[in-house]
Design an enzyme around this catalytic site. Structure first.
Site, PDB file in Angstrom:
ATOM      1  N   SER A  34      26.721   9.138 -80.004  1.00 60.58           N
ATOM      2  CA  SER A  34      27.393   9.605 -81.213  1.00 60.58           C
ATOM      3  C   SER A  34      27.818   8.401 -82.060  1.00 60.58           C
ATOM      4  CB  SER A  34      28.581  10.488 -80.808  1.00 60.58           C
ATOM      5  OG  SER A  34      29.125  11.147 -81.917  1.00 60.58           O
ATOM      6  N   ARG A  57      41.026  18.975 -84.221  1.00 55.84           N
ATOM      7  CA  ARG A  57      40.361  18.947 -82.920  1.00 55.84           C
ATOM      8  C   ARG A  57      39.658  20.270 -82.615  1.00 55.84           C
ATOM      9  NH1 ARG A  57      38.105  15.202 -79.647  1.00 55.84           N
ATOM     10  NH2 ARG A  57      38.440  15.643 -77.449  1.00 55.84           N
ATOM     11  N   ASP A  94      21.767  19.906 -80.175  1.00 57.38           N
ATOM     12  CA  ASP A  94      22.776  19.143 -80.921  1.00 57.38           C
ATOM     13  C   ASP A  94      22.593  19.414 -82.414  1.00 57.38           C
ATOM     14  OD1 ASP A  94      24.461  17.312 -82.098  1.00 57.38           O
ATOM     15  OD2 ASP A  94      23.755  15.591 -80.935  1.00 57.38           O
ATOM     16  N   HIS A 136      26.086  18.737 -79.031  1.00 61.30           N
ATOM     17  CA  HIS A 136      26.374  17.302 -79.140  1.00 61.30           C
ATOM     18  C   HIS A 136      27.006  16.754 -77.864  1.00 61.30           C
ATOM     19  CE1 HIS A 136      26.929  13.618 -81.333  1.00 61.30           C
ATOM     20  NE2 HIS A 136      28.230  13.634 -81.152  1.00 61.30           N
ATOM     21  N   ASP A 137      27.814  17.556 -77.221  1.00 60.81           N
ATOM     22  CA  ASP A 137      28.472  17.142 -75.977  1.00 60.81           C
ATOM     23  C   ASP A 137      27.494  16.800 -74.860  1.00 60.81           C
ATOM     24  OD1 ASP A 137      31.111  17.069 -76.617  1.00 60.81           O
ATOM     25  OD2 ASP A 137      31.653  18.970 -75.676  1.00 60.81           O
TER      26      ASP A 137
END
Lengths: 374, 374
Positions: B154, B224, B319, B352-353
């Protein structure tokens, strides 16, 4: 100078309902108003009525203008009017603000007749099913037994679909546009972030901010900025703004640097001045709760077995909020029930917002479908 | 009982730098600390060092634990350790908290030595280029002339890429994982909404909330929650939560109804207690500003011509934040410059994680690449 394809100057009307409305939540609304507009003429046998259901932030003001110099026509003016895809020379079109709204129909910012005070936080949570019930009473009052068509995009498409289930004999055609049979976890997650932005705004006061003379403007602004991201596709944002800098050079600050930031802040600010936070919360919950298959163990085909209408289902390729795959779920479930279904997947760059845009191919399909209905 | 594949108990160290650092913004940081950890042993010719660059909310605590009973190892512990893909039996691995951070390195919540007060709002905006400069001074202090590899996912991947441009002779291999050559308008839009949630929180106080003894917790929480939506794919959220109700039945309220809401609120609350809002603002701006092609009329191939490293570029199919297409832009630009590039597009559901997850295929590729470097 009048535009011959416009419905012209329109005047909203208000229908009052004294009979209590039992809501899906168990709450009962003792009495309520619905504000609505109509375009075109109801024919003698009252068979040419079309109901337009609005989306999250929509209103009853679907077409036409409020004055000669009104800069902003109704939100679907490109679709509805004399000679337009939904032709008001032929159809009698009704736009109605939903219960819980903030544009004239009874909602959280209205007076509760039982207490004489603003409803505020005590206004019940309303569902798509409740809206359909309320809309059906408006139809009753107007003497409309059966709609030639019920039309909606996004949350409005969910209402059109729900009409075919709640009142299968009162809808001949349902136009379900840019909709979904329910929200995905991601859809609901965006709603939750938006709601939390509003609810945790210190000026929300548990939903009774009216009494405090304030508005949870910050939260509503964040909710709307976030909404706009989900209404536009990544590509559409790229085409429209890309990485364009506002002033041509980087300033190394948290002020507006990129054009896109300016757009989002403007949209957020404008919305926060004009929309009611309690309405926003309820509209997103109505989206969350809509799930006709829930009572059928998640089987949408079983859930849609009640429908008798013919359908036009439309999706847009770049819509990542309610993707074409979600529309295809509806189409499949209808075909499983041997319904007559036309389905169009429109190649469009604008994302979810595409349903509001005057795309020629899209409009031609709506026009052709409506030309062919009895 | 010790885990033989863990680097074991680790202790962070602090490096102090007295030489002023000229930042890309034009500001100068008079002196600063970087907190870092190391795993493995630096070999005699100091040729086996690997730098790990962290993402938005990452830290220097990349692997190992702080005590025997520490429940949470470093954030990339599944990747780094004896016998792991990044094998600490072979490599000397460095994790460092970036400038502007809130985990020990100098940042907005540190004392400005020039005034004796907290930096707060006056802490400058830092960029990926600035981080690379600061990291290079840490390398100097440790006597490391050239890194065997610089690795990041990232925003960390952006730093790895920037290293090959700023210091082409100091990086033999760059592992650029789940990254992009710049942010899209949509990526930046999410950052902007997050920042606006923080900045408009009444407890932000223009960034000087420390003086007021408060924290813009609400804004940070919203930021968040929103972040988590973009880290997970729609499918991953669907698999993990779907439309599961917390209590088994709908309550018609704005409290937690769906499991997903509970997850988001928990993640938001936890983060708001532990992360610094000013750091969050700066990390997102560093993301926004990263754009190596900007100085080359948007031509990434020209921008990457300076790079001399060999590359492993990895992306993940689900992602949608930094999609495989964005990684392929990097690969293409490197190939245009006849760089040695290995590229892997991992089929993974986590969005994405995924770059943080112990996917076997992904880890095997990293392992194989690193086994083959000199």
């Amino acid at each position: 100078m009048s535009d011959i394809s416009s419905v012209g100057i329109v005047v909203p009307q208000t229908a009052h309902f004294n009979e209590p409305l039992a809501l899906k939540s168990g709450a009962v609304l003792p009495a309520y108003d619905l504000v609505y507009e109509t375009y075109g003429t109801l024919n003698a046998d009252k068979s040419n009525a079309v109901l337009i259901c609005h989306a999250l932030s929509g209103t009853h003001h679907v077409a036409g203008k409020y004055s000669e110099n009104d800069k902003y026509p109704g939100w679907w003016d490109n679709m509805i009017g004399p000679g337009k895809p939904l032709d008001t020379n032929r159809f009698f079109v009704i736009g109605v603000n939903n219960l819980g709204g903030c544009h004239g129909s009874t909602g959280p910012s209205s007076i509760n007749p039982g207490t004489g005070k603003l409803w505020g936080s005590t206004f019940p949570i309303v569902t798509v099913e409740d809206w359909v019930q309320a809309q059906s009473r408006l139809a009753d009052q107007l003497g409309i037994k059966t709609f030639a068509a019920i039309v909606g995009g996004s949350l409005g498409g969910m209402q059109a679909l729900q009409w075919t289930l709640t009142f299968p004999d009162r809808v001949r055609n349902a136009l379900v546009i840019a909709a979904a049979p329910n929200l995905t976890a991601q859809n609901m997650a965006f709603n939750e972030v938006a709601r939390q932005a509003i609810i945790t705004d210190p000026e929300f006061h548990g939903g009774d901010y009216y009494e405090h003379g304030v508005v949870p403007r910050r939260g509503l602004r964040i909710a709307r900025m976030l909404g706009h991201i989900t209404y536009l596709s990544d590509d559409a944002m790229g085409d429209k703004f890309g990485r364009k800098l506002r002033s041509g050079e980087i300033k190394y600050s948290f002020d507006v640097e990129f054009e896109m930031e300016s757009y989002l802040r403007y949209q957020g600010d404008k919305f926060a001045e004009s929309f009611d936070a309690n309405t926003y919360l309820r509209m997103t919950r109505a989206l969350d709760y809509f799930d006709p298959a829930a009572d059928c163990n998640g089987d949408l085909s079983t859930a849609l077995a009640k429908a008798k209408a013919d359908f036009l289902v439309i999706s847009f390729t770049s819509d990542w909020r309610f993707s074409p795959a979600r529309s295809r779920e509806i189409v499949k479930a209808l075909l499983d029930n041997e319904r007559s279904v036309a389905y169009a997947e429109i190649t469009a760059a604008h994302g979810h917002d595409a349903f509001l845009m005057p795309d020629q191919h899209y409009h031609d399909i709506v026009r052709a479908y409506l030309e062919n209905i009895a």
